[in-house]
Design a protein around this motif. Structure first.
Motif, PDB file in Angstrom:
ATOM      1  N   GLY A   8       1.349  12.026  -9.810  1.00  0.00           N
ATOM      2  CA  GLY A   8       0.545  13.239  -9.662  1.00  0.00           C
ATOM      3  C   GLY A   8       1.397  14.486  -9.624  1.00  0.00           C
ATOM      4  O   GLY A   8       1.092  15.487 -10.280  1.00  0.00           O
ATOM      5  N   TYR A   9       2.484  14.429  -8.884  1.00  0.00           N
ATOM      6  CA  TYR A   9       3.387  15.568  -8.810  1.00  0.00           C
ATOM      7  C   TYR A   9       4.064  15.806 -10.161  1.00  0.00           C
ATOM      8  O   TYR A   9       4.220  16.952 -10.597  1.00  0.00           O
ATOM      9  CB  TYR A   9       4.435  15.353  -7.717  1.00  0.00           C
ATOM     10  N   ALA A  10       4.458  14.715 -10.829  1.00  0.00           N
ATOM     11  CA  ALA A  10       5.097  14.841 -12.136  1.00  0.00           C
ATOM     12  C   ALA A  10       4.162  15.516 -13.133  1.00  0.00           C
ATOM     13  O   ALA A  10       4.597  16.368 -13.919  1.00  0.00           O
ATOM     14  CB  ALA A  10       5.506  13.465 -12.655  1.00  0.00           C
ATOM     15  N   HIS A  11       2.904  15.164 -13.085  1.00  0.00           N
ATOM     16  CA  HIS A  11       1.928  15.768 -13.991  1.00  0.00           C
ATOM     17  C   HIS A  11       1.719  17.248 -13.667  1.00  0.00           C
ATOM     18  O   HIS A  11       1.728  18.096 -14.562  1.00  0.00           O
ATOM     19  CB  HIS A  11       0.612  15.014 -13.920  1.00  0.00           C
ATOM     20  N   ALA A  12       1.547  17.549 -12.375  1.00  0.00           N
ATOM     21  CA  ALA A  12       1.267  18.933 -11.977  1.00  0.00           C
ATOM     22  C   ALA A  12       2.468  19.856 -12.179  1.00  0.00           C
ATOM     23  O   ALA A  12       2.316  20.997 -12.586  1.00  0.00           O
ATOM     24  CB  ALA A  12       0.821  18.965 -10.511  1.00  0.00           C
ATOM     25  N   ALA A  13       3.661  19.342 -11.904  1.00  0.00           N
ATOM     26  CA  ALA A  13       4.869  20.166 -11.997  1.00  0.00           C
ATOM     27  C   ALA A  13       5.598  19.985 -13.326  1.00  0.00           C
ATOM     28  O   ALA A  13       6.627  20.627 -13.547  1.00  0.00           O
ATOM     29  CB  ALA A  13       5.813  19.828 -10.844  1.00  0.00           C
ATOM     30  N   GLU A  14       5.067  19.103 -14.173  1.00  0.00           N
ATOM     31  CA  GLU A  14       5.713  18.786 -15.444  1.00  0.00           C
ATOM     32  C   GLU A  14       7.172  18.394 -15.227  1.00  0.00           C
ATOM     33  O   GLU A  14       8.082  18.901 -15.878  1.00  0.00           O
ATOM     34  CB  GLU A  14       5.585  19.954 -16.420  1.00  0.00           C
ATOM     35  N   SER A  15       7.357  17.458 -14.294  1.00  0.00           N
ATOM     36  CA  SER A  15       8.692  17.017 -13.893  1.00  0.00           C
ATOM     37  C   SER A  15       8.981  15.626 -14.452  1.00  0.00           C
ATOM     38  O   SER A  15       8.349  14.643 -14.064  1.00  0.00           O
ATOM     39  CB  SER A  15       8.791  16.989 -12.365  1.00  0.00           C
ATOM     40  N   GLY A  16       9.948  15.563 -15.342  1.00  0.00           N
ATOM     41  CA  GLY A  16      10.359  14.272 -15.895  1.00  0.00           C
ATOM     42  C   GLY A  16      11.010  13.377 -14.860  1.00  0.00           C
ATOM     43  O   GLY A  16      10.860  12.159 -14.899  1.00  0.00           O
ATOM     44  N   ALA A  17      11.746  13.988 -13.929  1.00  0.00           N
ATOM     45  CA  ALA A  17      12.409  13.202 -12.890  1.00  0.00           C
ATOM     46  C   ALA A  17      11.391  12.484 -12.015  1.00  0.00           C
ATOM     47  O   ALA A  17      11.560  11.297 -11.698  1.00  0.00           O
ATOM     48  CB  ALA A  17      13.295  14.112 -12.035  1.00  0.00           C
ATOM     49  N   PHE A  66       0.802  -1.226   0.000  1.00  0.00           N
ATOM     50  CA  PHE A  66       0.000   0.000   0.000  1.00  0.00           C
ATOM     51  C   PHE A  66       0.839   1.281   0.000  1.00  0.00           C
ATOM     52  O   PHE A  66       0.556   2.190  -0.785  1.00  0.00           O
ATOM     53  CB  PHE A  66      -0.996   0.009   1.159  1.00  0.00           C
ATOM     54  N   PRO A  67       1.868   1.400   0.840  1.00  0.00           N
ATOM     55  CA  PRO A  67       2.677   2.634   0.783  1.00  0.00           C
ATOM     56  C   PRO A  67       3.424   2.792  -0.541  1.00  0.00           C
ATOM     57  O   PRO A  67       3.602   3.915  -1.022  1.00  0.00           O
ATOM     58  CB  PRO A  67       3.666   2.484   1.943  1.00  0.00           C
ATOM     59  N   ILE A  68       3.841   1.680  -1.138  1.00  0.00           N
ATOM     60  CA  ILE A  68       4.527   1.774  -2.432  1.00  0.00           C
ATOM     61  C   ILE A  68       3.557   2.303  -3.490  1.00  0.00           C
ATOM     62  O   ILE A  68       3.906   3.156  -4.306  1.00  0.00           O
ATOM     63  CB  ILE A  68       5.104   0.407  -2.842  1.00  0.00           C
ATOM     64  N   ALA A  69       2.325   1.795  -3.457  1.00  0.00           N
ATOM     65  CA  ALA A  69       1.310   2.261  -4.407  1.00  0.00           C
ATOM     66  C   ALA A  69       1.010   3.741  -4.196  1.00  0.00           C
ATOM     67  O   ALA A  69       0.921   4.510  -5.163  1.00  0.00           O
ATOM     68  CB  ALA A  69       0.037   1.428  -4.262  1.00  0.00           C
ATOM     69  N   ALA A  70       0.874   4.142  -2.948  1.00  0.00           N
ATOM     70  CA  ALA A  70       0.571   5.546  -2.651  1.00  0.00           C
ATOM     71  C   ALA A  70       1.707   6.465  -3.101  1.00  0.00           C
ATOM     72  O   ALA A  70       1.458   7.534  -3.674  1.00  0.00           O
ATOM     73  CB  ALA A  70       0.314   5.719  -1.153  1.00  0.00           C
ATOM     74  N   LEU A  71       2.935   6.049  -2.871  1.00  0.00           N
ATOM     75  CA  LEU A  71       4.080   6.880  -3.266  1.00  0.00           C
ATOM     76  C   LEU A  71       4.207   6.934  -4.789  1.00  0.00           C
ATOM     77  O   LEU A  71       4.552   7.983  -5.351  1.00  0.00           O
ATOM     78  CB  LEU A  71       5.363   6.337  -2.632  1.00  0.00           C
ATOM     79  N   SER A  72       3.890   5.842  -5.461  1.00  0.00           N
ATOM     80  CA  SER A  72       3.900   5.840  -6.918  1.00  0.00           C
ATOM     81  C   SER A  72       2.851   6.806  -7.470  1.00  0.00           C
ATOM     82  O   SER A  72       3.140   7.613  -8.366  1.00  0.00           O
ATOM     83  CB  SER A  72       3.632   4.419  -7.427  1.00  0.00           C
TER      84      SER A  72
END
Length: 102
Positions: A57-66, A46-52
């Motif tokens: 979500g952060y990558a999409h919002a911040a347009e972060s490839g990393a 569950f924590p692995i899924a949540a962190l993924s």
């Protein structure tokens, strides 16, 4: 991100803290392998899924490839963990070691 309505410092801090905690927990992997299997091991996924999900979500919002790459790596790890848990659960069921009266 949902609290602030945008990508902000607080969301970045929380995600970074989650990465640090995940790294700390991962140092215990060798000890976990020595423990006998139990159904409660499913809680590890569950924590692995949540962190993924948070990484994507952060990558999409911040347009972060990393963060997209981190999310993909965590997703691959999640798939491996779930596959291992399915295997270990099936093996324990065949051996009659789970779902038995105490």
């Amino acid at each position: 991100m949902r609290l602030e309505g945008e990508v902000g410092a607080f969301g970045h801090f929380l995600l970074s803290a989650a990465y640090v905690f995940a790294l700390l927990v991962s140092t215990q992997a060798a000890k976990l392998r020595k423990l006998p299997f139990a159904l409660s091991w499913w809680a590890l996924s569950f924590p692995i899924a949540a962190l993924s999900i948070a990484s994507f979500g952060y990558a999409h919002a911040a347009e972060s490839g990393a963060h997209r790459l981190i999310g993909a790596g965590l997703l691959a790890l999640l798939i491996a963990v779930v596959a291992l848990l399915i295997f270990r659960t099936a093996r324990a069921m065949r051996a009659g070691k789970i779902c038995v009266p105490e």
